[in-house]
Structures are given as structure tokens and as C-alpha cells.
Write a protein that holds these residues in place. Structure first.
Motif, PDB file in Angstrom:
ATOM      1  N   GLU A 236      39.685  40.669  53.692  1.00 38.14           N
ATOM      2  CA  GLU A 236      40.626  39.921  52.541  1.00 38.14           C
ATOM      3  C   GLU A 236      40.417  41.049  51.133  1.00 38.14           C
ATOM      4  O   GLU A 236      41.432  41.279  50.735  1.00 38.14           O
ATOM      5  CB  GLU A 236      40.718  38.405  52.336  1.00 38.14           C
ATOM      6  CG  GLU A 236      41.837  38.143  51.725  1.00 38.14           C
ATOM      7  CD  GLU A 236      41.873  36.623  51.765  1.00 38.14           C
ATOM      8  OE1 GLU A 236      40.958  35.837  52.250  1.00 38.14           O
ATOM      9  OE2 GLU A 236      42.614  36.069  50.908  1.00 38.14           O
ATOM     10  N   ALA A 237      39.156  40.840  50.769  1.00 42.26           N
ATOM     11  CA  ALA A 237      38.736  41.532  49.556  1.00 42.26           C
ATOM     12  C   ALA A 237      39.138  42.917  49.579  1.00 42.26           C
ATOM     13  O   ALA A 237      39.602  43.451  48.553  1.00 42.26           O
ATOM     14  CB  ALA A 237      37.324  41.184  49.306  1.00 42.26           C
ATOM     15  N   GLU A 238      38.921  43.539  50.631  1.00 41.19           N
ATOM     16  CA  GLU A 238      38.943  45.093  51.004  1.00 41.19           C
ATOM     17  C   GLU A 238      40.629  45.445  50.761  1.00 41.19           C
ATOM     18  O   GLU A 238      40.887  46.489  50.104  1.00 41.19           O
ATOM     19  CB  GLU A 238      38.812  45.294  52.308  1.00 41.19           C
ATOM     20  CG  GLU A 238      38.335  46.898  52.618  1.00 41.19           C
ATOM     21  CD  GLU A 238      37.917  47.204  53.926  1.00 41.19           C
ATOM     22  OE1 GLU A 238      36.762  46.720  54.466  1.00 41.19           O
ATOM     23  OE2 GLU A 238      38.816  47.445  54.874  1.00 41.19           O
ATOM     24  N   LEU A 239      41.200  44.334  51.303  1.00 41.61           N
ATOM     25  CA  LEU A 239      42.694  44.599  51.550  1.00 41.61           C
ATOM     26  C   LEU A 239      43.210  44.587  50.060  1.00 41.61           C
ATOM     27  O   LEU A 239      44.231  45.328  49.505  1.00 41.61           O
ATOM     28  CB  LEU A 239      43.213  43.645  52.396  1.00 41.61           C
ATOM     29  CG  LEU A 239      44.500  44.144  53.221  1.00 41.61           C
ATOM     30  CD1 LEU A 239      44.206  43.617  54.555  1.00 41.61           C
ATOM     31  CD2 LEU A 239      45.685  43.718  52.464  1.00 41.61           C
ATOM     32  N   TYR A 240      42.674  43.542  49.156  1.00 39.12           N
ATOM     33  CA  TYR A 240      43.220  43.221  47.988  1.00 39.12           C
ATOM     34  C   TYR A 240      43.082  44.360  46.969  1.00 39.12           C
ATOM     35  O   TYR A 240      43.810  44.907  46.241  1.00 39.12           O
ATOM     36  CB  TYR A 240      42.852  41.861  47.342  1.00 39.12           C
ATOM     37  CG  TYR A 240      43.194  40.655  47.892  1.00 39.12           C
ATOM     38  CD1 TYR A 240      44.706  40.638  48.372  1.00 39.12           C
ATOM     39  CD2 TYR A 240      42.452  39.476  48.074  1.00 39.12           C
ATOM     40  CE1 TYR A 240      44.960  39.275  49.038  1.00 39.12           C
ATOM     41  CE2 TYR A 240      42.864  38.444  48.749  1.00 39.12           C
ATOM     42  CZ  TYR A 240      44.312  38.300  49.084  1.00 39.12           C
ATOM     43  OH  TYR A 240      44.802  37.108  49.694  1.00 39.12           O
ATOM     44  N   GLU A 241      41.731  45.092  47.306  1.00 37.98           N
ATOM     45  CA  GLU A 241      41.416  46.215  46.257  1.00 37.98           C
ATOM     46  C   GLU A 241      42.437  47.008  46.627  1.00 37.98           C
ATOM     47  O   GLU A 241      42.692  47.969  45.910  1.00 37.98           O
ATOM     48  CB  GLU A 241      39.798  46.432  46.633  1.00 37.98           C
ATOM     49  CG  GLU A 241      39.066  47.254  45.601  1.00 37.98           C
ATOM     50  CD  GLU A 241      39.473  46.725  44.270  1.00 37.98           C
ATOM     51  OE1 GLU A 241      40.037  47.359  43.472  1.00 37.98           O
ATOM     52  OE2 GLU A 241      39.068  45.399  43.921  1.00 37.98           O
ATOM     53  N   ALA A 242      42.683  47.471  47.889  1.00 38.29           N
ATOM     54  CA  ALA A 242      43.442  48.565  48.116  1.00 38.29           C
ATOM     55  C   ALA A 242      44.911  48.434  47.602  1.00 38.29           C
ATOM     56  O   ALA A 242      45.633  49.271  47.184  1.00 38.29           O
ATOM     57  CB  ALA A 242      43.801  48.666  49.756  1.00 38.29           C
ATOM     58  N   VAL A 243      45.486  47.024  47.584  1.00 42.34           N
ATOM     59  CA  VAL A 243      46.671  46.646  46.867  1.00 42.34           C
ATOM     60  C   VAL A 243      46.658  47.232  45.550  1.00 42.34           C
ATOM     61  O   VAL A 243      47.665  47.741  44.957  1.00 42.34           O
ATOM     62  CB  VAL A 243      47.207  45.282  47.177  1.00 42.34           C
ATOM     63  CG1 VAL A 243      48.185  44.894  46.310  1.00 42.34           C
ATOM     64  CG2 VAL A 243      47.474  45.112  48.663  1.00 42.34           C
ATOM     65  N   LEU A 244      45.601  46.729  44.787  1.00 39.60           N
ATOM     66  CA  LEU A 244      45.683  46.961  43.265  1.00 39.60           C
ATOM     67  C   LEU A 244      45.448  48.519  42.950  1.00 39.60           C
ATOM     68  O   LEU A 244      46.139  49.010  42.085  1.00 39.60           O
ATOM     69  CB  LEU A 244      44.247  46.264  42.727  1.00 39.60           C
ATOM     70  CG  LEU A 244      44.322  44.577  42.838  1.00 39.60           C
ATOM     71  CD1 LEU A 244      43.197  44.250  42.192  1.00 39.60           C
ATOM     72  CD2 LEU A 244      45.593  44.131  42.206  1.00 39.60           C
ATOM     73  N   ASP A 245      44.755  49.233  43.890  1.00 36.18           N
ATOM     74  CA  ASP A 245      44.627  50.758  43.733  1.00 36.18           C
ATOM     75  C   ASP A 245      46.076  51.149  44.048  1.00 36.18           C
ATOM     76  O   ASP A 245      46.528  52.105  43.160  1.00 36.18           O
ATOM     77  CB  ASP A 245      43.778  51.358  44.868  1.00 36.18           C
ATOM     78  CG  ASP A 245      42.151  51.109  44.497  1.00 36.18           C
ATOM     79  OD1 ASP A 245      42.064  50.684  43.436  1.00 36.18           O
ATOM     80  OD2 ASP A 245      41.661  51.365  45.606  1.00 36.18           O
ATOM     81  N   LEU A 246      46.948  50.803  44.752  1.00 37.80           N
ATOM     82  CA  LEU A 246      48.127  51.176  45.105  1.00 37.80           C
ATOM     83  C   LEU A 246      49.165  50.899  44.040  1.00 37.80           C
ATOM     84  O   LEU A 246      49.937  51.842  43.615  1.00 37.80           O
ATOM     85  CB  LEU A 246      49.090  50.925  46.292  1.00 37.80           C
ATOM     86  CG  LEU A 246      48.058  51.722  47.500  1.00 37.80           C
ATOM     87  CD1 LEU A 246      48.611  50.794  48.872  1.00 37.80           C
ATOM     88  CD2 LEU A 246      48.967  52.998  47.802  1.00 37.80           C
TER      89      LEU A 246
END
Lengths: 199, 199
Positions: free
Chosen positions: A17-27
Motif C-alpha cells: 500500500e505504501a509503495e503504491l501511494y508513493e507511486a501515486v505521489l510521484d505521478l
């Protein structure tokens, strides 16, 4: 709603979940809200779009959750024993560089809420309402300690004061909000309005 | 800069200038800043694009001037004899309906400043700096009357407080700023921070 979403998300691990949120913020930082697609999130995180929709319901909720996850813990967990200590601790949880990055991100999202009612709703449910509630607990402790009168008329405006200073600093002064600016504002405005001595 | 622009504009009548600004505001409400073109302004006002550029220099300055022109006179002209009277008079110059319309327009423009450095500069030169200066005169009179101490640390933050409340009301409370909201905020926050009794 929140319980249903939490139940849906419980199928994935907290690390994932944390990895996914990080990717969303990067995008978000790369392309902004309007150009962000669930396809891009799926590709970047090697998930299926169906999984993303099943777990978060949609782009707006996913983005609001990602922002919430990036915040440094609950405001109400800051408990120094005085309201001034709590407010100063709150604004030093993020260094100036992180604050400037997040400020840019939040300004972009605040902009996007004007044309995306889904995002405005998610923003309010996931960010504004929980933070308002957390501020209320910080202020409630100050009232219990006798630092602030329970009927002080500035109590309902603390969130407006804090977010207002953060949001207007750049346009008024051509400078990003910094810890030093926010501490001065807290001592000059927020605490005096609440009747709390600053020295 | 301002003098040069004023000299350039002096070639047209005040009536014509007012008509032109009105058309710019109409177009802004219809299509927003990014989609607004000098071609559209020229067509709507039956001017030549060359005239518009010669008189205003560009879209950003024209838009900022149009907004400034729409404001109900100088803040510093409000002079009721007390700071509370002045602040309350300031927020009752526009009725709630006008305020809501202008709020939507200003939010849209504030958004556009993030991606248009020209607009940000024009916005600051034509709107933020003059209004800050006008607030300074209102506050200076309060200091001269002995209502506010000259070294009150909240003085440099009055514009942040006022614009902050106006700008955050919608996102925090899901309601537009109204005269009643702003009066409550002035009495609960702004005046107490400045050490001015509200009753």
C-alpha cells in the motif's frame, strides 16, 4: 464509506500500500491531477486497473489516501503539554524543503478540486475533516488544561488561520511558507487570538 | 511601470476603459484565464489586438487591471473612526452574491497564477501590493489613534489573516465566504490578535 474502503484495502499488505501511494505521489508531481490516469498508476505499480478500482473506488479517493498517507502522523499525537509547544511541534514535523514540495503538490490539488467534485469530496473526507478533528483534540486538551477558555470565539477558526497562512504566503510574499514563518504567525496571530500568552 | 501603463491607457476614455474591463471579466467567467485570448477580447470589444497590446502590454496585465477596476474603491478610503468599524465596513462593501461571484473568479485566477508567471507578477503588482499598502494605511490610522500598538507582532500578518479566511472558507466548510462569516472571523481572530477589544 471509510470502513468499506479499509476492508477493501486490507487485502494488500501495508508495504504494498505504501509503495503504491508513493507511486501515486510521484505521478502527481510529474503530471498533475488532471493528467494522472489509473492506467499510469497501474503501469507504474504493476497492478491491474481492476484491482485499483476495487480497492480505492477511483482516482480521487486513491489520490486523497496517498496524500493522507504521506502526512507525518496524526496531528493529535503531538502532545507537548502546552498549546504553544504543540503548535510549534506541528510545524517542525516537516523540514522546509519537504514543506515546499508538499505545498506545491497541495496547491495543485486544491486547484484541481475546483473542477473535480469527486476530488473535492475525497479531499474533504480524507484530509480536511480528519485534520479538523485532530486540531479539535489538540485544542480540547488546551481547554482541559485551562490554557484556552471553552467559549473562546477563535476556536472554530483555528484551521482557517493555519491553512490560510500556509496557503497565502506564496502569493502575498513571493516566498514559500517556512517553519520560521509559521512559528512567527502562530505566536503573533493564532495564540493571541486564543488568548494564550506567548512568553 | 504603473505610470507608463497609465500614460498608455490615457488615450482612451474612462467609459471605454470600464467597458473593456467589463468585457474581460465576462470572458474570464465564461472561459477562464487559460482559454481567454486577446483575439476574443478584441472581438468582444470591437478593438484591434494591436491597441490592446499597446495599451496594456499583454493579457496578464489586462486581466489584473480589469480585476482591480472591479473592486469597490480603495480599502484605505474606508475611514469610520475605529479599526473594527473599518474592517466591518470593508466586508460589507460587496453583498454576498457579488462576493461569491468574485470569489469564484479570484480562485480561478489564483489557480492560473501557478502556471503563468506573467499573471502572478501582474496579480502581485496590481492587486496584492496595492491592497497590502491600503491595509497598511488603515492600520496606521489605528496605531495613530492608539488602538493598536505600533510594535504589535500581528500587524505584518493582517493581509494573510484576511485573505486566508476568504480563501479557505469554501474548502474547509463547503460554504462560500459571506459577510457574516467574515465579520465573525474579524471579531474572533483579527481584532484579538491585534489587541483590539471587540465589545
Amino acid at each position: 464509506m471509510a470502513e468499506v474502503a479499509a476492508a477493501r484495502r486490507s487485502r494488500i499488505t501495508p508495504e504494498r500500500e505504501a509503495e503504491l501511494y508513493e507511486a501515486v505521489l510521484d505521478l502527481l508531481r510529474e503530471v498533475g491531477y488532471d493528467a494522472l490516469t489509473m492506467d499510469a498508476v497501474a503501469a507504474r505499480t504493476r497492478s491491474s486497473k481492476a484491482t485499483l478500482y476495487r480497492q480505492w473506488g477511483g482516482k480521487a479517493e486513491l489520490v486523497a489516501r496517498a496524500i493522507r498517507h504521506s502526512k507525518p502522523g496524526s496531528i493529535a499525537d503531538v502532545d507537548t503539554g502546552s498549546l504553544r509547544g504543540d503548535f510549534h511541534a506541528l510545524v517542525t514535523r516537516e523540514d522546509d524543503c519537504t514543506m515546499e514540495q508538499n505545498n506545491a503538490l497541495m496547491r495543485g490539488l486544491a486547484m484541481a478540486t475546483h473542477t473535480n467534485p469527486d476530488l473535492l469530496r475525497a479531499f474533504r473526507e480524507q484530509l480536511v475533516q480528519p485534520e479538523t478533528e485532530e486540531f479539535r483534540r489538540v485544542l480540547g486538551r488546551a481547554v482541559d488544561r485551562g490554557e484556552v477558555r471553552a467559549d473562546n470565539p477563535a476556536l472554530p477558526f483555528v484551521v482557517h488561520m493555519m491553512i490560510g497562512a500556509f496557503a497565502t504566503r506564496a502569493i502575498i510574499d513571493d516566498q514559500p511558507p517556512t517553519q520560521a514563518f509559521l512559528r512567527s504567525y502562530i505566536d503573533a496571530v493564532v495564540l493571541p487570538a486564543l488568548g494564550v500568552p506567548t512568553s
